[in-house]
Design a protein around this motif. Structure first.
Motif, short mmCIF file in Angstrom:
data_model
loop_
_atom_site.label_atom_id
_atom_site.label_comp_id
_atom_site.label_asym_id
_atom_site.label_seq_id
_atom_site.Cartn_x
_atom_site.Cartn_y
_atom_site.Cartn_z
N ASN A 241 3.13 13.74 11.06
CA ASN A 241 4.09 14.24 12.27
C ASN A 241 3.71 15.87 13.21
OD1 ASN A 241 6.77 16.62 12.72
ND2 ASN A 241 7.36 15.06 12.28
N ALA A 242 3.62 15.69 13.98
CA ALA A 242 2.15 16.77 15.08
C ALA A 242 2.91 18.54 14.84
CB ALA A 242 2.74 16.67 15.96
N ALA A 243 4.94 18.74 13.90
CA ALA A 243 5.49 19.64 14.88
C ALA A 243 5.08 19.85 12.97
CB ALA A 243 6.59 19.34 14.12
N ALA A 244 4.84 19.43 12.05
CA ALA A 244 4.95 19.63 10.97
C ALA A 244 3.25 20.00 10.46
CB ALA A 244 5.51 18.54 9.11
N GLN A 245 2.33 19.51 11.00
CA GLN A 245 1.32 19.87 11.20
C GLN A 245 0.61 21.37 11.31
OE1 GLN A 245 -1.80 16.95 12.49
NE2 GLN A 245 -0.36 15.34 10.98
#
Length: 315
Positions: A241-245
């Protein structure tokens, strides 16, 4: 130190908080490499193994079955019904473990990063067929899985990517319950979308919901709030998940104490897994443990104690 042990809520299962996703076995990794990876994971204290008929281009269950000989009582096994692996001939099955690293590298270069990998999701390289659930299909699938796994019972049998309507259908529920009563599945669950998980939690008929991790813990909280009976939670796709990263990277940049605690070459990776484990303290978090470096990194993150800091790693 080994992986923390948990009692999976809603079940009578004691297992490891970190579980091994078996999707790459037989496709990304040869049978021999896969067996060695399973052995390393077990030696490190991982006892939860998640598989499905579709995984490993249809080979993962049989590979896991080879590994289980003489070890079945020491581990917990989850398999599923609902997706079918792509059909391929013998030559393609033999070539697949050799081709997958090349394909994965090319995709990573083309996309500017990896995808999620695994069960027909972006980056996985294989799209599995979604099959309509019927009583006969459910029963036949479990019988075939038990034969491939070399066991007479799985610890958890899940619907794989069902629609919310399938989750609550009377014939589906009756068939699953008959398999549980027959002793072929100790517990029942749903592995799929958040909507399917909410439907499962509301029925009280399923003991476990398995779904993708989210940047915060609101999805897990929603399942717990919807549940009419105690329910276990299994999360996966922690790192895709890009947002989590981005959120993890920002926290590490702004919080020197956190950065000092989450040591390692890939701090973002470790913080994401740490957060996932903290968000689901009585559940299982699935990760890829097939590669030696992945196993080492994920074990290091799993051993981090959220109590070491006066802060919540979920946010």
């Amino acid at each position: 130190m080994t992986v923390r042990r948990i009692h999976l809520t809603g079940t009578d299962l004691e297992t490891s908080a970190l579980g091994m996703g078996c999707a790459p076995l037989g496709s990304r990794y040869s049978p021999g490499q896969s067996i060695r990876a399973l052995e390393r994971a077990l030696d490190a204290g991982v006892t939860w193994f998640d598989v499905a008929p579709a995984y490993g281009a249809g080979q993962a269950e049989a590979i896991l079955g080879r590994f289980l000989k003489g070890r079945r009582d020491a581990v917990q096994v989850a398999t599923k019904v609902g997706l079918r692996a792509p059909r391929m001939g013998l030559a393609k099955r033999i070539a697949l473990p050799l081709a997958r690293p090349v394909v994965a590298t090319l995709k990573k270069l083309r996309n500017g990063g990896g995808g999620t990998g695994g069960n027909g999701k972006p980056g996985g390289g294989i799209v599995n067929d979604k099959l309509a659930l019927s009583p006969d299909f459910i029963v036949q699938t479990l019988e075939t899985s038990l034969k491939a796994l070399g066991t007479d019972q799985v610890d958890l049998f899940l619907l794989h990517e069902p629609t919310p309507a399938e989750v609550v259908r009377d014939d589906v529920l009756q068939t699953l319950e008959s398999l549980r009563k027959a002793g072929k599945a100790r517990h029942l669950g749903v592995a799929g979308s958040h909507e399917a998980g909410l439907a499962a939690a509301a029925t009280g008929a399923y003991q476990v919901v398995q779904m993708a991790d989210s940047p915060d813990h609101s999805a897990i909280d929603a399942i717990r709030a919807q549940a009419t009976a105690p329910i276990g939670l299994i999360s996966h796709s922690v790192f895709g998940n890009a947002a989590a990263q981005a959120q993890a990277h920002s926290r590490l940049q702004s919080d020197p104490a956190l950065a000092a605690a989450v040591q390692g070459a890939d701090q973002v990776h470790r913080l994401l897994l740490w957060r996932a484990l903290a968000s689901n303290p009585d559940g299982v978090v699935l990760a890829s443990l097939a590669r030696l470096d992945n196993l080492a990194d994920n074990l290091a993150a799993a051993l981090l104690d959220p109590a070491m800091l006066d802060r919540d790693p979920r946010t």
